[in-house]
Design a protein around this motif. Structure first.
Motif, PDB file in Angstrom:
ATOM      1  N   THR A 250       0.848  -1.191   0.000  1.00  0.00           N
ATOM      2  CA  THR A 250       0.000   0.000   0.000  1.00  0.00           C
ATOM      3  C   THR A 250       0.884   1.242   0.000  1.00  0.00           C
ATOM      4  OG1 THR A 250      -1.652  -1.190   1.295  1.00  0.00           O
ATOM      5  CG2 THR A 250      -1.898   1.200   1.151  1.00  0.00           C
TER       6      THR A 250
ATOM      7  N   THR B 233      -5.993 -13.195  11.099  1.00  0.00           N
ATOM      8  CA  THR B 233      -7.108 -12.251  11.172  1.00  0.00           C
ATOM      9  C   THR B 233      -7.457 -11.747   9.768  1.00  0.00           C
ATOM     10  OG1 THR B 233      -5.685 -10.319  11.447  1.00  0.00           O
ATOM     11  CG2 THR B 233      -6.358 -11.489  13.451  1.00  0.00           C
ATOM     12  N   ILE B 234      -8.655 -11.193   9.631  1.00  0.00           N
ATOM     13  CA  ILE B 234      -9.064 -10.641   8.337  1.00  0.00           C
ATOM     14  C   ILE B 234      -8.129  -9.506   7.940  1.00  0.00           C
ATOM     15  CG2 ILE B 234     -10.875  -9.254   7.226  1.00  0.00           C
ATOM     16  CD1 ILE B 234     -12.925 -11.072   8.456  1.00  0.00           C
ATOM     17  N   ARG B 235      -7.707  -8.687   8.911  1.00  0.00           N
ATOM     18  CA  ARG B 235      -6.758  -7.619   8.607  1.00  0.00           C
ATOM     19  C   ARG B 235      -5.411  -8.211   8.178  1.00  0.00           C
ATOM     20  NH1 ARG B 235      -6.672  -2.477  10.625  1.00  0.00           N
ATOM     21  NH2 ARG B 235      -7.945  -3.035  12.436  1.00  0.00           N
ATOM     22  N   GLY B 236      -4.999  -9.277   8.852  1.00  0.00           N
ATOM     23  CA  GLY B 236      -3.692  -9.871   8.571  1.00  0.00           C
ATOM     24  C   GLY B 236      -3.564 -10.431   7.172  1.00  0.00           C
TER      25      GLY B 236
ATOM     26  N   ASP C 106      -5.505  -9.244   4.697  1.00  0.00           N
ATOM     27  CA  ASP C 106      -5.913  -8.146   3.811  1.00  0.00           C
ATOM     28  C   ASP C 106      -7.216  -8.431   3.067  1.00  0.00           C
ATOM     29  OD1 ASP C 106      -5.315  -5.545   3.169  1.00  0.00           O
ATOM     30  OD2 ASP C 106      -4.328  -6.047   1.290  1.00  0.00           O
TER      31      ASP C 106
ATOM     32  N   ASP D 277     -15.224  -8.354  11.744  1.00  0.00           N
ATOM     33  CA  ASP D 277     -14.468  -7.105  11.731  1.00  0.00           C
ATOM     34  C   ASP D 277     -13.022  -7.418  11.386  1.00  0.00           C
ATOM     35  OD1 ASP D 277     -13.072  -7.946  14.075  1.00  0.00           O
ATOM     36  OD2 ASP D 277     -14.721  -7.191  15.313  1.00  0.00           O
ATOM     37  N   ALA D 278     -12.197  -6.403  11.355  1.00  0.00           N
ATOM     38  CA  ALA D 278     -10.820  -6.581  10.888  1.00  0.00           C
ATOM     39  C   ALA D 278     -10.010  -7.517  11.774  1.00  0.00           C
ATOM     40  CB  ALA D 278     -10.125  -5.224  10.797  1.00  0.00           C
ATOM     41  N   GLU D 279     -10.397  -7.641  13.054  1.00  0.00           N
ATOM     42  CA  GLU D 279      -9.630  -8.472  13.990  1.00  0.00           C
ATOM     43  C   GLU D 279     -10.218  -9.864  14.156  1.00  0.00           C
ATOM     44  OE1 GLU D 279      -6.789  -7.356  14.858  1.00  0.00           O
ATOM     45  OE2 GLU D 279      -7.235  -5.407  13.945  1.00  0.00           O
TER      46      GLU D 279
ATOM     47  N   ALA E 159     -10.032  -7.359   3.914  1.00  0.00           N
ATOM     48  CA  ALA E 159     -10.907  -6.190   4.006  1.00  0.00           C
ATOM     49  C   ALA E 159     -10.643  -5.177   2.909  1.00  0.00           C
ATOM     50  CB  ALA E 159     -10.737  -5.524   5.377  1.00  0.00           C
ATOM     51  N   ASN E 160      -9.544  -5.366   2.163  1.00  0.00           N
ATOM     52  CA  ASN E 160      -9.165  -4.365   1.159  1.00  0.00           C
ATOM     53  C   ASN E 160      -9.126  -4.930  -0.257  1.00  0.00           C
ATOM     54  OD1 ASN E 160      -8.688  -2.140   2.973  1.00  0.00           O
ATOM     55  ND2 ASN E 160      -6.862  -3.226   3.664  1.00  0.00           N
TER      56      ASN E 160
END
Length: 634
Positions: free
Chosen positions: A72, A226-229, A231, A255-257, A233-234
């Motif tokens: 990013t 995690t969903i954030r880990g 990526d 959620d992201a976590e 969510a993006n």
């Protein structure tokens, strides 16, 4: 022939083969010399390298890892450098056409994700791939063509090593990257004056028309992350709307976590681009395990197909589970859209209605088999929807690395190494026999082979010697001697590139350049290096190089964009190319200057905006400066 090429009367392969036929009929060149291009080892090596490159790109997995590697960026300058450097490195070893073809959808999604104008990225993508090809002997087929012609003209000369061109090609690459970092904000659309950020790219949930369930593979790449880990969510064109835990049938909003566990079911709202991305994420598979039970569909033949249920279809009013759809059609329904809306329910429980759009995982033959089937009102295959073969990525990359290694070590000739690598790609299933045949660009092969024959005719008829004498006279007329000859050859090659393409231009110019070098006492290897650099310098027109034409539409460019951005770059490349060839033994000077320029420009574009923000913050507000950071420094 040149007039017909300029007027685009027919394809270059047809026109050049036709010109060769006329020259053979008129006995301008004898049959053996006219057809020698078809047996040239450099040309056959190019054909084999097409297959090796296809074996890597056909795995479909490289684009996922490339998009992760790009990350990013914080600014357009950061994005350009993140994109250009790896593309140049990869293009030094692989044919740049498949490299750019793989990167186009990745850059489109990446620019949307980062909210950076795609026009700031696509010309740099094409140009950096072209420049990367000038850094090694196998970086572009043009280099092999020139080296093949040099060895035919001077049979006692040794073959060039893989990295011998690098001492000239790397400074040319660095100067090109430096120019693009400086000029892109001012000369490309979406720059400093237009705003680097892309507008109107955000997607609304209402635009995402399919509800797609995907299963997390136990022990896979996503298990325990995690969903954030990872990526998720993006991902452009996708929203993760719900998660169903393996331990419970209850759905919850993630959620992201949120931690993902094996066998969890993730529900995505997505469009077609998003669905293609989902298929390329390792550790995530379709919830419908029916896909693995397709009897007559090989993994390499699988595609996504949209099918609209007709008004009188026998499927109307029936539950998907009761239709035995997989057995009947050899296809699996993975999502259903109704009246432009999403249906988020287990596929087997959905009762089908007329007008429903089915997203199917099936074979490439589904369209042919059911185009007249009254069950469906409309059937269409989704482009670039083949599933990735993650298990084939390492074998394909490993094969390419071994091919290069044995060539560099001198154990095998490049043609033999490439031929064996092509066989390994087939044997390991990286691509099928049909895909290997399709990978070879026969129009390019015929164009190059015919150009060899036309070059021989130009030599035997005395035309090449006459043009060489004219170039020598023009160079001497400038009063600059050797530099004048090199400039004249470079300019003539660049003009030809924009008429007949780079491979044909190199083949046609070689006898002229070699004759001029002999008359002026210039080393033939030096002249060959210059010709390699000049034949890849196609920057002023979208039609001068295939990769330019490939990014023309996706970047939203007009012809004037290439002319405006490419013309100054052409001048820069002319000066640098001639200079590094003249330096020869002092090639390291070009490297030092090139790396210094890149570092200075990058830091300027990266650091100046930070300094400006801190200055504005210290003043208690922001200023509406329209100056580009480079302009501000100047």
């Amino acid at each position: 022939m040149f007039i017909a090429l300029l007027k685009n009367v027919a394809g270059p392969d047809v026109l050049m083969l036709g010109a060769l036929a006329l020259e053979l009929a008129a006995s301008i060149v004898d049959l053996g010399e006219g057809l020698k291009g078809f047996s040239n080892k450099g040309l056959l090596t190019v054909a084999c390298l097409f297959v090796v490159a296809a074996g890597i790109s056909n795995t479909g997995a490289l684009d996922y890892y490339m998009s992760k590697a790009l990350g990013t960026p914080k600014s357009a300058a950061d994005a350009q450098l993140r994109l250009m450097v790896p593309i140049a490195v990869v293009s030094a070893f692989l044919n740049n056409t498949p490299v750019v073809a793989i990167m186009i959808p990745i850059v489109q999604k990446w620019s949307r994700k980062c909210k950076i104008s795609s026009a700031q990225l696509f010309i740099p993508l094409s140009f950096s791939s072209i420049l990367g090809g000038t850094c090694t002997l196998i970086g572009t087929s043009t280099n092999l063509v020139v080296d093949g012609m040099r060895r035919e003209r001077y049979p006692n000369e040794r073959a060039l090593g893989l990295f011998e061109l690098s001492k000239f090609g790397v400074p040319v690459l660095l100067s090109g990257l430096a120019y693009m970092l400086i000029a892109a904000p001012a000369l490309l659309p979406g720059g400093a004056r237009d705003g680097n950020r892309a507008g109107g790219q955000d997607m609304d949930m209402d635009d995402l028309t399919f509800a797609i369930p995907m299963r997390v593979v136990s022990g896979g790449a996503l298990d325990g992350k995690t969903i954030r880990g990872v990526d998720l969510a993006n991902v452009p064109g996708l929203f993760c709307t719900a998660i169903q835990s393996n331990a419970s049938s209850e759905m919850r909003i993630p959620d992201a976590e949120t931690i993902l566990n094996g066998e969890d079911i993730l529900w995505f709202a997505g469009d077609m681009n998003g669905m293609q991305t989902l298929r390329r994420i390792p550790g995530l598979v379709s919830q419908e395990n029916q896909v693995e039970k397709l009897k007559h569909v090989r993994k390499t033949d699988r595609r996504l197909v949209q099918a609209v249920i007709s008004q009188g279809s026998s499927l109307v009013g029936r539950c998907v589970r009761d239709t035995h759809f997989r057995t009947r059609y050899d296809a699996v329904i993975i999502a259903v859209q109704r009246s432009g809306g999403r249906i988020q329910a287990r596929i087997g429980d959905i009762v089908l209605e007329a007008g429903d759009v089915l997203l199917l995982d099936t074979s490439t033959s589904f369209l042919l088999d059911h185009k007249s089937d009254p069950t469906f009102a409309l059937i269409s295959e989704i482009e670039d929807s083949a599933p990735p073969q993650f298990d084939k990525l390492l074998p394909s990359l490993g094969t390419a690395v071994v091919m290069i290694a044995v060539f560099v070590a001198g154990a095998l000739d490049l043609f033999v190494a490439a031929l064996l690598a092509s066989g390994v790609m087939l044997a390991t299933g990286c691509l099928t026999q049909e895909q290997a045949r399709a990978a070879v660009k026969w129009d390019v092969i015929v164009t190059i082979a015919a150009a060899f024959g036309i070059s021989a005719a130009m030599e035997q008829s005395g035309v090449a010697a006459g043009i060489a004498s004219t170039l020598v006279s023009a160079g001497n007329g400038m009063g600059t001697g050797k530099p004048g000859i090199l400039v004249a050859v470079y300019l003539a090659t660049v003009v030809l590139c924009n008429i007949v393409g780079n491979n044909a231009a190199a083949a046609l110019m070689y006898p002229i350049a070699a004759g001029a070098a002999e008359k002026q006492g210039i080393d033939n290897v030096q002249m060959s290096y210059l010709l390699m650099l000049a034949a890849s310098a196609s920057f002023m027109s979208p039609f001068g190089y295939q990769t330019n034409l490939m990014v023309y539409g996706p970047g939203g460019y007009v012809f004037a964009n290439f002319l405006k951005f490419g013309a100054p770059m052409q001048v820069v490349q002319l000066i640098v190319s001639v200079s590094v060839v003249l330096l020869d033994s002092k090639w390291w000077i070009g490297w030092i200057v090139g790396f210094g320029a890149i570092l200075t420009i990058y830091l300027t574009r990266l650091v100046v905006p930070i300094i400006r923000k801190r200055r504005d913050a210290a003043r208690g507000g922001s200023t509406d400066s329209r100056l580009d950071p480079i302009q501000e420094v100047l």
